[in-house]
Design an enzyme around this catalytic site. Sequence first.
Site, PDB file in Angstrom:
ATOM      1  N   TYR A 145       0.739  -1.280   0.054  1.00 55.40           N
ATOM      2  CA  TYR A 145       0.003   0.067   0.029  1.00 55.40           C
ATOM      3  C   TYR A 145       0.743   1.152   0.153  1.00 55.40           C
ATOM      4  CZ  TYR A 145      -3.622   3.219   1.544  1.00 55.40           C
ATOM      5  OH  TYR A 145      -4.371   4.488   1.591  1.00 55.40           O
ATOM      6  N   ASP A 240       9.132   2.798   0.238  1.00 58.37           N
ATOM      7  CA  ASP A 240       8.131   3.446   0.892  1.00 58.37           C
ATOM      8  C   ASP A 240       8.194   2.875   2.320  1.00 58.37           C
ATOM      9  OD1 ASP A 240       5.727   4.039   2.190  1.00 58.37           O
ATOM     10  OD2 ASP A 240       4.252   3.355   0.623  1.00 58.37           O
ATOM     11  N   LYS A 268       3.811   8.592   9.409  1.00 59.07           N
ATOM     12  CA  LYS A 268       3.557   7.725  10.519  1.00 59.07           C
ATOM     13  C   LYS A 268       4.456   8.119  11.645  1.00 59.07           C
ATOM     14  CE  LYS A 268       0.436   4.402   8.495  1.00 59.07           C
ATOM     15  NZ  LYS A 268       0.773   3.829   7.185  1.00 59.07           N
TER      16      LYS A 268
HETATM   17  C1  PLP Z   1       0.159   4.262   5.864  1.00 56.36           C
HETATM   18  C2  PLP Z   1       0.856   4.069   4.693  1.00 56.36           C
HETATM   19  C3  PLP Z   1       0.981   4.712   3.706  1.00 56.36           C
HETATM   20  C4  PLP Z   1      -0.016   6.136   3.549  1.00 56.36           C
HETATM   21  O1  PLP Z   1       0.164   7.018   4.539  1.00 56.36           O
HETATM   22  P1  PLP Z   1      -1.214   8.033   4.862  1.00 56.36           P
HETATM   23  O2  PLP Z   1      -0.603   8.856   6.020  1.00 56.36           O
HETATM   24  O3  PLP Z   1      -2.167   6.912   5.490  1.00 56.36           O
HETATM   25  O4  PLP Z   1      -1.799   8.814   3.654  1.00 56.36           O
HETATM   26  C5  PLP Z   1       1.686   4.693   2.544  1.00 56.36           C
HETATM   27  N1  PLP Z   1       2.604   3.871   2.580  1.00 56.36           N
HETATM   28  C6  PLP Z   1       2.507   3.030   3.707  1.00 56.36           C
HETATM   29  C7  PLP Z   1       3.772   1.723   3.369  1.00 56.36           C
HETATM   30  C8  PLP Z   1       1.873   2.819   4.673  1.00 56.36           C
HETATM   31  O5  PLP Z   1       1.880   2.052   5.485  1.00 56.36           O
END
Ligand code: PLP
Length: 431
Positions: A145, A240, A268
Amino acid sequence: MPTFANSERIFQTAMQLLPGGVNSPVRAWGAVGLSPRVIARGEGARLYDVDGNSYLDYVGSWGPLILGHAHPRVVAAVQEAAARGTSFGAPTPGEVELAQVLLGAVPGLEMVRLVSSGTEACMSALRLARGATGRGRVIKFDGCYHGHADSFLVAAGSGVLTHAIPGSPGVPPEIAELTLSLPYNDLDAVARALKTYSGEVAAIFVEPVAGNMGVVPPKPGFLEGLRRLCDQEGVILVFDEVITGFRVAWGGAQSLYGIKPDLTCLGKIIGGGLPVGAYGGKRELMARMAPSGPVYQAGTLSGNPVAVAAGLATLETLVEPDSYDELEEKGAWLARELAAAAARQGAGVTINRVGSMLTVFCTKAPVTNLEEAKGSDLRQFQTFFQGMLAEGVYLPCSQFEAWFVSTAHRQEDLEYTVAAAERVWSRMAGK
Ligand SMILES: *Cc1c(COP(=O)(O)O)cnc(C)c1O
């Protein structure tokens, strides 16, 4: 008997006002057959709902709260920052300090841009990769994601996976077509795709430890192979690290595995529970961002002083000696003892863990990609989730998410969790 009357009442109203009653799909408990508890407050490793029930929390706001809830240093930093004014739309000292901490910690960062979410970080990194290479296609992996930008909602993980939404209406096929989603940990598939689309791929996006199909570590050689293929084909490698940054190690997964990506996305933990995201990497790439270069990206609240203060306080607390040793020990202990308890009760589970992130998959088979994660028994997961909740343990409401251990989880919390899981598995076995 505990009551959930207030949660029920508030959520009924929420259902009338917010789609599905929530502001982010992962918060809905459809996949576990319940309506969610409405949360009043958190303290350390515990959550309290609006009926006064308390839970040991392994969600941690889905990753940010590595120090637990309402850590005194973070709360004080937020209060002090807010009292000075919440936003200026002008440069502030805090954002420079945070950038220094990020660059000092994460090997691949030479320059960074702060944004307000992980989604923004990933969509901006993709725009930069396309702007820098003049190419359009992007490769990602099934079950990973990268936020909800159009280009990434192809075989995505997290809530998209939990709620079984294959792609998303509203993403034009012309855009989805440019995204190639391949099986995680399958280097051959990447090599074949790069051959088929030679000279057309701008970037490979990867979660260096996948966290959004449940925790799936990279196989030895997978990340190294991606680095090599990207170098050969002039493709920009994007890690990511929105979950893994400051989670699996101070310098993220790239420092843990010793592989330097071209661009890194963060979020995060770096906001300490407030909205902060970041993307960064090689200086010559980042210099292409406006206003020093032509690739455009902006934000009214980017580098917001209150959010940045929460992030700085979190990172300054984390950098104290032994935080990551402690998180590793707690994660390892929990995974090992859960596995032992499952074995004693004959529960077929596979536990994947890297540092303080782990997933208990309801399957005996190894889980190295999305297909294998989907082999989990979701009915069993639902029963396990409900049983743990009744024991006062608040787990992610989906098989395809990570549990997060924080520095606020004490040994007795972990012991309680293992004992609770053993009771639940014992009942599930009909003993
Ligand atoms: C949570 C997440 C996102 C998106 O971040 P948001 O602050 O929810 O927009 C993108 N990449 C990874 C790996 C994530 O876990």
